[in-house]
Design an enzyme around this catalytic site. Structure first.
Site, mmCIF file in Angstrom:
data_model
loop_
_atom_site.group_PDB
_atom_site.id
_atom_site.type_symbol
_atom_site.label_atom_id
_atom_site.label_comp_id
_atom_site.label_asym_id
_atom_site.label_seq_id
_atom_site.Cartn_x
_atom_site.Cartn_y
_atom_site.Cartn_z
ATOM 1 C CE1 TYR A 245 -13.903 55.065 43.997
ATOM 2 C CE2 TYR A 245 -13.775 52.596 45.391
ATOM 3 C CZ TYR A 245 -13.636 54.258 45.026
ATOM 4 O OH TYR A 245 -13.560 55.459 46.138
ATOM 5 C CE LYS A 254 -9.204 52.777 51.954
ATOM 6 N NZ LYS A 254 -7.963 54.087 52.420
ATOM 7 C CB CYS A 298 -12.932 62.812 57.684
ATOM 8 S SG CYS A 298 -14.274 61.577 57.893
ATOM 9 N N GLY A 299 -10.309 64.573 55.594
ATOM 10 C CA GLY A 299 -8.934 65.516 55.742
ATOM 11 C C GLY A 299 -7.942 64.475 55.914
ATOM 12 C CE LYS A 300 -7.034 58.569 54.864
ATOM 13 N NZ LYS A 300 -8.472 58.959 54.924
ATOM 14 C CG ASN A 302 -8.288 69.269 52.815
ATOM 15 O OD1 ASN A 302 -7.398 69.258 51.438
ATOM 16 N ND2 ASN A 302 -9.111 69.514 52.948
ATOM 17 C CG ASP A 321 -5.645 56.332 52.278
ATOM 18 O OD1 ASP A 321 -6.272 56.686 53.067
ATOM 19 O OD2 ASP A 321 -5.796 54.694 51.910
ATOM 20 C CB SER A 415 -14.980 62.126 41.508
ATOM 21 O OG SER A 415 -15.369 63.793 42.098
ATOM 22 N NE ARG A 447 -16.224 64.590 57.224
ATOM 23 C CZ ARG A 447 -16.443 66.467 55.965
ATOM 24 N NH1 ARG A 447 -17.345 66.995 56.431
ATOM 25 N NH2 ARG A 447 -15.559 66.810 55.759
#
Length: 633
Positions: A245, A254, A298-300, A302, A321, A415, A447
């Protein structure tokens, strides 16, 4: 073990490594590559040592060429790992073993001589050098038998930039090679960079081989029972076993960009952070750059690709990111996006929520664990309005799925799409500038369904560091957590620290002495009312918050003091044309005293548990100040 001669082909005066045959006692392993300039001795030694331990049948040194890409894609399709998505241009679908779908934080370790040097408790796991060696020796020997070992020289950041770093990932997964091809810069230019500077981060990965020899999903081999991700910062070394993954296997992400990257950054005096980078241009043509740290999912993405609703504003994306930030010779904090692609969460992405992403991802993309459609496309939660009722859906597990009657989601909650950043229609013109872009503001956020206002500004750099240290957020599907709980996630780095959190805070505090530090803000798009509905529309309307941030950066007097920091003064937050607020604007800035007393108590307990006597005095003082201000509310 007996090594044969190194065979080189020569074109003119340039020597290139084409075939490097290693003769073993029992078999022959062939090293192949396409016109690659010879690697420096330390890189060759890393490859040899890995080959000797993992025992692959072949070793291929990747050159990043289109020919190589076609060969690997054909191989992945033949083994069932990828399926073509005929509705789009050069797009592919991968379905993983259902046991291999997210980062495995509980199996991720930092290795140091002394436990105090690493991260422990809820912030991470420590492993001794002896136990790390044992873990490797229990898993990696002969794990690549019958497979090809791929060698990926890659650059995090523009090749040759003083802000960039080089790595070499060794893997037995062609899926990883194809994903790294999108997410990093690979190929001959990186090898040339290695010739100039032989320093690199060593990344060893294998999808593994179960002890019983039974591979449940031949199209997605893995060893979930023995998965482990190991980092040894003092050697710039990563070893990842058992998972294919993304976050566990694409070691440039990361593992390198944050865990090892943060330790390199501390040594060299810069910051490696879990942050998006965007450029904002106001109606007057002025432009600033902002970095923002939110936990995964959490919307990075977007925010980084926002379509602003405020007239005259323009958003351009540098990255969604990771941010590597360093002060230049003039004391200006500058940032690069070390990645080359987007590895975004698919569910929730739509033309309504992120039209820019939707324009970006349907070409040259690998989708993982989304649903597929009978017309050769993809589907996930959020695409209901864009789905034709006469098109059949197959869920991420390969089973028929029907909207309204199927009890499980069509796509896995975590996903992903893996797509080149160059395809983004609002990619910033300076996104590959080797100098980086100048950062004027840093946002923290997560959030928080109640208690935390829409936006507030730190009083000082130390206060801003405290805000980052005390961040909390509702858990998401990006990791193996199963319930929605409010978790401490300092700097959105909880799973990604490479060293002691207290020392990390000291390092952040020291930035104020290195150059001109940006303003710090905290944002919360996720407030909910008593009916469980979001109180702020979010998405493009977040440009209203960025407008206020922009004006504060420019020195406008449009803020008032509060117990927790500066908030917009009366009428300062633009609401013209905003008619879809479920609650009054005042509700978005409520500071319930009982909530904040509890919040301060939780933060204090967290600091005591996770940092203890490593907590810097400056952060302790900010906690004391906050307690005093809350008590007087």
């Amino acid at each position: 073990m007996i090594f044969g001669k190194l065979q080189r082909s020569v074109t003119g005066a340039a020597k290139t490594l084409r075939v490097w045959q290693v003769h073993r006692v029992r078999n022959i392993t062939a090293y192949t590559g396409t016109s690659l300039t010879e690697l420096p001795p330390n890189a060759a030694a890393f490859i040899k040592n890995s080959e000797e331990m993992c025992q692959p049948d072949k070793v291929h040194i990747c050159d990043g060429s289109n020919v190589e890409n076609r060969w690997l894609t054909e191989k992945l399709v033949a083994q069932g790992t990828l399926s073509p998505l005929k509705k789009y241009e050069n797009c592919w679908l991968a379905r993983t073993n259902p046991s291999d779908v997210a980062r495995v934080e509980s199996k991720t370790f930092i290795c140091t001589e002394n436990k105090d040097e690493a991260v422990v408790g809820s912030l991470g796991n420590w492993i001794s050098p002896e136990n790390m060696k044992t873990a490797i020796n229990q898993r990696f020997p002969s794990c690549m038998k019958g497979r090809t070992m791929y060698v990926i020289p890659f650059s995090m950041g523009p090749v040759g930039s003083p802000l960039s770093k080089v790595g070499i990932e060794i893997t037995d997964s062609p899926y990883v090679v194809e994903s790294m091809r999108i997410m990093t810069r690979i190929g001959i230019d990186v090898v040339h960079q290695l010739q100039k500077n032989a320093e690199f981060v060593k990344c060893l990965h294998s999808v593994g081989r179960p002890e019983n020899g039974i591979v449940e999903f031949p199209a997605w081999p893995c060893d979930p029972a023995r998965t482990i991700i190991l980092h040894k910062p003092d050697e710039n070394f990563i070893a990842s076993y058992g998972s294919g993954y993304g976050g566990n296997s694409l070691l440039g992400k990361k593992c390198f960009a944050l865990r090892i990257g943060s330790t390199i950054a501390k040594r060299e005096g810069w910051l490696a952070e879990h942050m998006l980078i965007l450029g904002i241009t106001n109606p007057q043509g002025e432009k600033i750059y902002v970095a923002a740290a939110f936990p995964s999912a959490c919307g990075k993405t977007n925010l980084a690709m926002m379509t602003p609703t405020l007239p005259g504003y323009k958003i351009e994306c540098v990255g969604d990111d990771i941010a590597w930030m360093r002060f230049d010779e003039n004391g200006q904090l500058r940032a690069i996006n070390p990645e080359y692609g987007f590895f975004g969460v698919a569910p929730g992405t739509s033309k309504e929520t992120n039209p820019i992403a939707m324009q970006t991802i349907f070409k040259n993309t690998i989708f993982t664990n989304v649903a597929s459609t009978s017309d050769g496309g993809v589907y996930w939660e959020g695409l209901e309005k864009e789905h034709s009722a006469d098109v059949a859906i197959t869920d991420w597990l390969g089973k028929p799925w029907t909207k309204g009657s199927s009890k499980t989601p069509a796509a896995h909650a975590n996903s992903r799409f893996c797509t080149p950043a160059t395809q983004c229609p609002i990619i910033d013109p300076a996104w590959e500038d080797p100098r980086g872009v100048p950062i004027s503001a840093i946002l923290f956020g997560g959030r928080r369904p109640k208690g935390i206002p829409l936006v507030y500004e730190a009083r000082s750099w130390a206060h801003g560091v405290f805000i980052g240290a005390s961040m909390r957020s509702e858990s998401t599907a990006a990791a193996e957590h199963t319930k929605k709980v409010i978790m401490h996630d300092p700097f959105a780095m909880r799973p990604f620290f490479g060293y002691n959190f207290g020392k990390y805070l000291e390092h952040w505090l020291s930035m104020e002495n290195r150059g001109k530090v940006p303003k710090i803000f905290h944002v919360n798009w996720f407030l909910k009312n008593k009916d469980g509905k979001f109180m702020w529309p979010g998405f493009g309307e977040n440009s209203r918050v960025l407008d206020w941030v922009f004006r504060r950066v420019k020195g406008e007097n449009c803020a008032k003091d509060s117990a927790i920091g500066f908030v917009p003064s009366e009428g300062a937050l633009r609401t013209d044309g905003l008619d879809n607020l479920p609650e009054s604007l005042d509700k978005l800035f409520d500071l319930p005293k009982d909530f904040w007393l509890q919040e301060v108590s939780e933060i204090e307990k967290y600091f005591e548990t996770e940092i203890g006597n490593h907590l810097p005095n400056a952060v302790t003082k900010e906690l004391t100040y906050l307690k005093e201000r809350i008590s007087k509310m």
